[in-house]
Scaffold this motif. Structure first.
Motif, PDB file in Angstrom:
ATOM      1  N   TYR A  24       0.822  -1.210   0.000  1.00  0.00           N
ATOM      2  CA  TYR A  24       0.000   0.000   0.000  1.00  0.00           C
ATOM      3  C   TYR A  24       0.860   1.265   0.000  1.00  0.00           C
ATOM      4  CZ  TYR A  24      -4.062  -2.956   0.895  1.00  0.00           C
ATOM      5  OH  TYR A  24      -5.042  -3.898   0.788  1.00  0.00           O
ATOM      6  N   ALA A  27       1.827   1.702  -3.598  1.00  0.00           N
ATOM      7  CA  ALA A  27       0.688   2.200  -4.367  1.00  0.00           C
ATOM      8  C   ALA A  27       0.436   3.676  -4.077  1.00  0.00           C
ATOM      9  CB  ALA A  27      -0.556   1.379  -4.031  1.00  0.00           C
ATOM     10  N   ILE A  31       0.846   7.352  -6.720  1.00  0.00           N
ATOM     11  CA  ILE A  31      -0.302   8.176  -7.115  1.00  0.00           C
ATOM     12  C   ILE A  31       0.095   9.453  -7.848  1.00  0.00           C
ATOM     13  CG2 ILE A  31      -2.223   9.558  -6.216  1.00  0.00           C
ATOM     14  CD1 ILE A  31      -2.691   7.381  -4.139  1.00  0.00           C
ATOM     15  N   MET A  34       1.017   8.474 -11.241  1.00  0.00           N
ATOM     16  CA  MET A  34      -0.182   7.981 -11.917  1.00  0.00           C
ATOM     17  C   MET A  34      -1.000   9.129 -12.495  1.00  0.00           C
ATOM     18  SD  MET A  34      -3.536   6.180 -10.254  1.00  0.00           S
ATOM     19  CE  MET A  34      -4.065   7.805  -9.681  1.00  0.00           C
ATOM     20  N   VAL A 155      -0.068  -0.212  -9.813  1.00  0.00           N
ATOM     21  CA  VAL A 155      -0.851   1.008 -10.032  1.00  0.00           C
ATOM     22  C   VAL A 155      -0.508   1.639 -11.382  1.00  0.00           C
ATOM     23  CG1 VAL A 155      -1.177   3.385  -9.260  1.00  0.00           C
ATOM     24  CG2 VAL A 155      -1.257   1.523  -7.612  1.00  0.00           C
ATOM     25  N   THR A 159      -2.878   1.651 -14.738  1.00  0.00           N
ATOM     26  CA  THR A 159      -3.309   2.978 -15.186  1.00  0.00           C
ATOM     27  C   THR A 159      -2.969   3.198 -16.647  1.00  0.00           C
ATOM     28  OG1 THR A 159      -3.008   3.909 -12.968  1.00  0.00           O
ATOM     29  CG2 THR A 159      -3.046   5.459 -14.801  1.00  0.00           C
TER      30      THR A 159
END
Length: 244
Positions: A24, A27, A31, A34, A155, A159
């Motif tokens: 986590y 991830a 972000i 991403m 991720v 994406t």
């Protein structure tokens, strides 16, 4: 339940909890990158449709290739009549950086089973590689933090695959995304990664040489030969610097 079994079970639970926490964390760290991927992926999708791709064809490409630079190269060269040989050569040259990245990454994969290592290398994109290497340096690790790496790669790869496909699917309704400046997203992400990996001017010299040669060839020779010229110039510069 015996005391030994209880301790063993608690150890497993603690390990699994730590792995989830690291996954986590990866991830979460992914972000910001991403968010930069999304507009850039949409641009690739729209460009691919303009070059003649179907949305599902592009989806297959971006799901199995996982290398945005070579995908843009393929799309830019996808003209009639198709020159498959040129496309293969240019895509290979663009992806050749993964040889050096993989060699560096292998230091973190020592003693890992080959099948597991190859599976991890499949999702080794520029950003997941850079973030995993930076994480290892930050915490003085000599082995890859696999859960963290998978959190980042999962991720970002998901994406990329999803939003390139969406960009292609909705391209007729969206129009040319470059008019909104969304093609600058990748450049912004790349600059952020470079900042995190910056180790001084000398290690960056091959990159600067590659940039200069590619820029000159781009403005003097038609076609995508600037990709090959820039890549070869950078590799040659790094080789000569290493011999000094």
């Amino acid at each position: 339940m015996s005391l030994q079994t209880s301790i063993y079970t608690q150890s497993i639970d603690t390990t699994q909890s730590n792995e989830k926490t690291e996954f986590y964390r990866g991830a979460k760290d992914a972000i910001p990158v991403m968010l930069g991927f999304i507009p850039f992926a949409m641009v690739l999708g729209a460009s691919a449709v303009g070059a003649g791709f179907k949305w599902y064809e592009l989806g297959l490409l971006t799901t199995t290739n996982l290398a945005g630079g070579s995908e843009f190269t393929v799309v830019s060269l996808w003209n009639n009549p198709l020159n498959i040989g040129l496309i293969v050569v240019m895509a290979t040259l663009v992806n050749s950086r993964h040889i050096i990245m993989g060699a560096n990454f292998s230091l973190l994969l020592k003693d890992m089973p080959r099948k597991k290592a190859l599976a991890l290398l499949f999702v080794m994109i520029d950003e997941s590689w850079a973030m995993a290497v930076a994480d290892a340096k930050q915490y003085n690790r000599t082995r890859l933090n696999v859960p963290y790496y998978l959190g980042v790669a999962g991720v970002l790869c998901l994406t990329w695959a999803v939003f390139t496909t969406l960009g292609a699917y909705f391209a007729p309704m969206i129009g040319d995304l470059k008019q909104y400046g969304m093609d600058m997203a990748f450049t912004a992400v790349f600059l952020v990664l470079l900042k995190g990996m910056w180790q001084g001017l000398k290690p960056a010299v091959p990159w600067l040489v590659s940039l200069a040669v590619a820029g000159v060839l781009h403005h003097t020779i038609d076609g995508a030969w600037y990709v090959a010229g820039g890549a070869l110039a950078g590799v040659l510069c790094a080789f000569l610097m290493e011999r000094e």
